[in-house]
Scaffold this motif. Structure first.
Motif, PDB file in Angstrom:
ATOM      1  N   ASN A  96       0.811  -1.218   0.000  1.00 55.91           N
ATOM      2  CA  ASN A  96       0.000   0.000   0.000  1.00 55.91           C
ATOM      3  C   ASN A  96       0.846   1.271   0.000  1.00 55.91           C
ATOM      4  N   THR A 151      -3.347  12.287 -12.339  1.00 51.69           N
ATOM      5  CA  THR A 151      -4.295  11.741 -11.361  1.00 51.69           C
ATOM      6  C   THR A 151      -3.832  11.988  -9.926  1.00 51.69           C
ATOM      7  N   ARG A 193      -3.064  -0.394 -10.525  1.00 51.91           N
ATOM      8  CA  ARG A 193      -4.343  -0.840  -9.980  1.00 51.91           C
ATOM      9  C   ARG A 193      -5.347  -0.735 -11.123  1.00 51.91           C
ATOM     10  N   CYS A 232      -1.875  10.015  -8.324  1.00 53.34           N
ATOM     11  CA  CYS A 232      -1.723   8.736  -7.630  1.00 53.34           C
ATOM     12  C   CYS A 232      -0.252   8.511  -7.258  1.00 53.34           C
ATOM     13  N   ARG A 233      -0.029   7.540  -6.391  1.00 50.41           N
ATOM     14  CA  ARG A 233       1.315   7.249  -5.894  1.00 50.41           C
ATOM     15  C   ARG A 233       2.060   6.369  -6.902  1.00 50.41           C
ATOM     16  N   ASP A 251       0.268   3.051  -6.217  1.00 47.97           N
ATOM     17  CA  ASP A 251      -0.884   2.704  -7.051  1.00 47.97           C
ATOM     18  C   ASP A 251      -0.433   2.295  -8.448  1.00 47.97           C
ATOM     19  N   ILE A 297      -7.463   2.361 -11.858  1.00 46.17           N
ATOM     20  CA  ILE A 297      -6.749   3.552 -12.340  1.00 46.17           C
ATOM     21  C   ILE A 297      -6.549   3.495 -13.846  1.00 46.17           C
ATOM     22  N   VAL A 315      -1.271   9.482 -15.937  1.00 43.09           N
ATOM     23  CA  VAL A 315      -1.155   8.944 -14.583  1.00 43.09           C
ATOM     24  C   VAL A 315      -0.671  10.032 -13.625  1.00 43.09           C
TER      25      VAL A 315
END
Length: 268
Positions: free
Chosen positions: A148, A228, A201, A230-231, A151, A204, A225
């Motif tokens: 976790n 977005t 993921r 996201c990580r 992403d 995504i 990406v």
């Protein structure tokens, strides 16, 4: 150190998973990355294929043998004319989960767009059919997501100490240049924007509208990406690059298109 840890867990009888780790470590050290979460998440492997009759059967076997039990293999044939379709329709048809066929050649990006739409796994990974990238490294690639921390994960050919075949200087220089320009506009610090190995993921990647049909997929998806928020993580991978005599397809025109895509999808 790793051996002692695994052996201790095995003797303690914590779970069957410890036995899997202990035995498989000597067969493939990458399996040490196995976790309970790893065994629960389904992985969709998308393989775009265009005239890969020499390698498609071998890459399918390599993916099937990769240390990831719950996976689906989706091959998208982009109107091959070298016998790839015959292999897919016959001896390989029972070895993969889905085979999708394009009626005309559209390009790698179009094949990926088709395959990604069909994916049902929790995670999606891109796998070229040309044996340049090793499916045994899937545990390394998915590890940041399973913890976790990420992403999206990029597998960098230029990060870490894993082996890679020494090939074209100008390709390496061009890759570095494109990655630098991309980083300037995305404000990321990737070392290998053009890498094939990217893990997402599923929610995504399926939420992104893929417009590029050819090799412009890489800069396009990187720009989108990044937007977005996201990580994103990067991990080092090995690389067994092939020559043009081996069937390598990307050329200088694709590099020019990649530069255009970097500007187009970051500035619009």
């Amino acid at each position: 150190m790793i051996f002692a840890s695994l052996y201790g867990e095995y003797l303690a009888g914590k779970s069957a998973l410890d036995l899997i780790k202990f035995v498989s470590f000597f067969q493939n050290p990458y399996r040490y990355f196995l976790t309970e979460e790893f065994l629960k998440l389904k992985l969709s492997v998308i393989i775009p294929c265009f005239n890969e009759a020499k390698t498609i059967a071998e890459i399918v076997e390599a993916v099937r043998a990769s240390p990831y039990n719950d996976k689906e293999i989706i091959i998208v044939d982009d109107c091959s004319i070298d016998g790839s379709r015959k292999l897919l329709n016959n001896e390989l048809s029972e070895k993969v989960d889905q085979i999708l066929f394009h009626t005309e050649n559209q390009g790698k990006g179009a094949a990926l767009r088709t395959g990604i739409k069909a994916a049902t796994g929790d995670l999606v990974i891109i796998q070229d059919a040309d044996l340049e990238y090793d499916p045994q490294e899937y545990p390394i690639l998915v590890d940041p997501i399973l913890k976790n921390k990420a992403d999206v994960v990029y597998g960098s050919r230029f990060l870490g100490g894993r082996p890679h075949r020494v090939l074209y200087y100008w390709h390496r220089l061009g890759n570095g240049f494109l990655t630098m320009i991309s980083n300037m506009l995305t404000n990321l610090d990737l070392t290998d924007m053009e890498t094939c190995y990217k893990v997402f993921r599923r929610e995504i990647i399926q939420d992104i509208d893929i417009e590029e049909n050819r090799f412009g997929f890489e800069p396009e998806i990187t720009a989108k990406v990044a937007k977005t928020g996201c990580r994103i993580y990067e991990v080092g991978i090995s690389y067994n690059g092939r020559t043009y005599a081996d069937g390598k397809k990307i050329g200088w025109k694709d590099g020019c298109r990649a530069l255009w895509c970097i500007l187009k999808y970051n500035l619009k």
